[in-house]
Design a protein around this motif. Structure first.
Motif, PDB file in Angstrom:
ATOM      1  N   UNK A 141      13.405  -8.130  -5.846  1.00 23.91           N
ATOM      2  CA  UNK A 141      12.175  -8.606  -6.472  1.00 23.91           C
ATOM      3  C   UNK A 141      12.448  -9.845  -7.331  1.00 23.91           C
ATOM      4  N   UNK A 142      11.669 -10.917  -7.083  1.00 22.93           N
ATOM      5  CA  UNK A 142      11.732 -12.105  -7.911  1.00 22.93           C
ATOM      6  C   UNK A 142      12.833 -13.089  -7.587  1.00 22.93           C
ATOM      7  N   UNK A 143      13.605 -12.891  -6.480  1.00 27.84           N
ATOM      8  CA  UNK A 143      14.696 -13.838  -6.188  1.00 27.84           C
ATOM      9  C   UNK A 143      14.203 -15.099  -5.500  1.00 27.84           C
ATOM     10  N   UNK A 200      10.126  -3.020   3.522  1.00 30.31           N
ATOM     11  CA  UNK A 200       9.888  -2.173   2.347  1.00 30.31           C
ATOM     12  C   UNK A 200       8.404  -1.839   2.168  1.00 30.31           C
ATOM     13  N   UNK A 201       7.788  -1.397   3.233  1.00 33.39           N
ATOM     14  CA  UNK A 201       6.401  -0.950   3.182  1.00 33.39           C
ATOM     15  C   UNK A 201       6.202   0.200   4.163  1.00 33.39           C
ATOM     16  N   UNK A 202       5.037   0.844   4.083  1.00 29.32           N
ATOM     17  CA  UNK A 202       4.704   1.949   4.976  1.00 29.32           C
ATOM     18  C   UNK A 202       3.902   1.401   6.151  1.00 29.32           C
ATOM     19  N   UNK A 203       4.433   1.467   7.384  1.00 31.91           N
ATOM     20  CA  UNK A 203       3.683   0.982   8.545  1.00 31.91           C
ATOM     21  C   UNK A 203       2.411   1.799   8.765  1.00 31.91           C
ATOM     22  N   UNK A 207      -2.242  -4.040   4.545  1.00 28.37           N
ATOM     23  CA  UNK A 207      -1.241  -4.872   3.859  1.00 28.37           C
ATOM     24  C   UNK A 207      -1.318  -4.757   2.336  1.00 28.37           C
ATOM     25  N   UNK A 208      -2.443  -4.281   1.821  1.00 30.67           N
ATOM     26  CA  UNK A 208      -2.618  -4.142   0.368  1.00 30.67           C
ATOM     27  C   UNK A 208      -1.983  -2.871  -0.192  1.00 30.67           C
ATOM     28  N   UNK A 209      -1.406  -2.033   0.658  1.00 24.13           N
ATOM     29  CA  UNK A 209      -0.729  -0.821   0.188  1.00 24.13           C
ATOM     30  C   UNK A 209       0.592  -1.213  -0.460  1.00 24.13           C
ATOM     31  N   UNK A 210       0.748  -0.892  -1.728  1.00 25.64           N
ATOM     32  CA  UNK A 210       1.929  -1.340  -2.472  1.00 25.64           C
ATOM     33  C   UNK A 210       3.028  -0.277  -2.543  1.00 25.64           C
ATOM     34  N   UNK A 211       2.977   0.740  -1.700  1.00 28.05           N
ATOM     35  CA  UNK A 211       4.060   1.719  -1.639  1.00 28.05           C
ATOM     36  C   UNK A 211       5.352   1.027  -1.208  1.00 28.05           C
ATOM     37  N   UNK A 212       6.451   1.304  -1.927  1.00 24.60           N
ATOM     38  CA  UNK A 212       7.733   0.653  -1.657  1.00 24.60           C
ATOM     39  C   UNK A 212       8.796   1.730  -1.391  1.00 24.60           C
ATOM     40  N   UNK A 218      13.506  -3.692  -4.711  1.00 32.09           N
ATOM     41  CA  UNK A 218      13.788  -4.372  -3.442  1.00 32.09           C
ATOM     42  C   UNK A 218      12.631  -5.256  -2.989  1.00 32.09           C
ATOM     43  N   UNK A 219      11.634  -5.416  -3.843  1.00 30.07           N
ATOM     44  CA  UNK A 219      10.532  -6.310  -3.522  1.00 30.07           C
ATOM     45  C   UNK A 219       9.626  -5.748  -2.453  1.00 30.07           C
ATOM     46  N   UNK A 220       8.718  -6.590  -1.958  1.00 32.29           N
ATOM     47  CA  UNK A 220       7.759  -6.176  -0.946  1.00 32.29           C
ATOM     48  C   UNK A 220       6.607  -7.155  -0.892  1.00 32.29           C
TER      49      UNK A 220
END
Length: 268
Positions: A141-143, A200-203, A207-212, A218-220
């Motif tokens: 996250x943030x790199x 790093x998301x749930x297929x 796309x607005x689902x922020x589950x990581x 690890x970002x997303x």
């Protein structure tokens, strides 16, 4: 007046001899179908069998050789390690090739796979932006780097109406980008069309689902979206017409993936 034959009649032994000669001549003509040249002309004859043997040998000698198997084509510019990460079930691939590891510029190409002939390119080279600091194989996250890898593409959405997407399309006002980018460009319209990259998301979710699944660190939220004219925080940005074209092209039945990274990394 009686007429007398001029040819004297045969008598005794001479008559018998003549009859025997005549019989032999008649027997010889009638038996020509049984001569050696004609034996086997009927089914099962030995001469016919020999002729069949010669014919089969001629056919074998004149047989056309089989063509060698076609070697399926691979996607150019990808090394064995990268190719091994592409699932065998994938029939479409969006290849994002970064200029170098620290560049925010890329080109995007679309490929389709035929089960016999392999991969073929179905698009031109589309200019694109990636993250401001380039690429990484260990995104956090943030790199400000885009993740290198092969990821499924299963879900789409945007602020604007569905342009004909084959992927599930979630339209909503939440697809809103405000403010300015790294170079002072307006971000308005950036999320008019988006395709979620399954990093790093749930297929199977918007796309607005922020589950990581890998954790927040690890970002997303890594997407393909409309280019705003400058580098991104981690996404890949394409010109608006190309995003519309991509949405109409990607087919969930063909299990599309994105293959992304800098050019040197992709050759591994």
């Amino acid at each position: 007046m009686s007429v007398r034959s001029l040819r004297p009649a045969l008598r005794g032994p001479r008559q018998v001899a003549a009859l025997l000669v005549t019989g032999l001549l008649l027997t010889g003509c009638a038996g020509t179908t049984d001569t050696a040249d004609n034996v086997g002309s009927a089914p099962g004859g030995t001469a016919s069998a020999a002729g069949d043997s010669d014919s089969s040998e001629g056919s074998a000698e004149g047989a056309v050789p089989e063509e060698p198997a076609v070697e399926p084509k691979e996607i150019e510019g990808l090394g064995p390690e990268t190719r091994s990460r592409i699932p065998q079930t994938a029939g479409q691939a969006v290849v994002v090739r970064g200029a170098d590891a620290d560049s925010d510029r890329s080109v995007v190409m679309v490929y389709e796979r035929d089960p016999v002939t392999g991969w073929r390119r179905t698009s031109g080279e589309w200019p694109a932006h990636n993250a401001r600091e380039g690429w990484t194989d260990d995104h956090v996250e943030g790199d400000l780097r885009s993740p290198i890898g092969v990821f499924d593409l299963t879900d789409a959405g945007g602020k604007l109406p569905d342009p004909g997407s084959k992927l599930p399309y979630d339209r909503g006002r939440a697809f809103e980008a405000e403010g300015t980018g790294f170079e002072g460009e307006s971000l308005e319209g950036t999320f008019d069309y988006v395709i979620a990259i399954n990093y790093n998301r749930v297929p199977g979710t918007t796309p607005l689902d922020w589950t990581r699944p890998l954790g927040q660190e690890k970002g997303g939220g890594i997407w393909l979206h409309v280019d705003h004219g400058g580098p991104t925080q981690g996404c890949v940005a394409l010109p608006r017409p190309r995003m519309r074209e991509l949405l109409r092209t990607l087919d969930p039945a063909k299990r599309p993936v994105v293959v992304m990274g800098d050019a040197a990394s992709l050759t591994l």
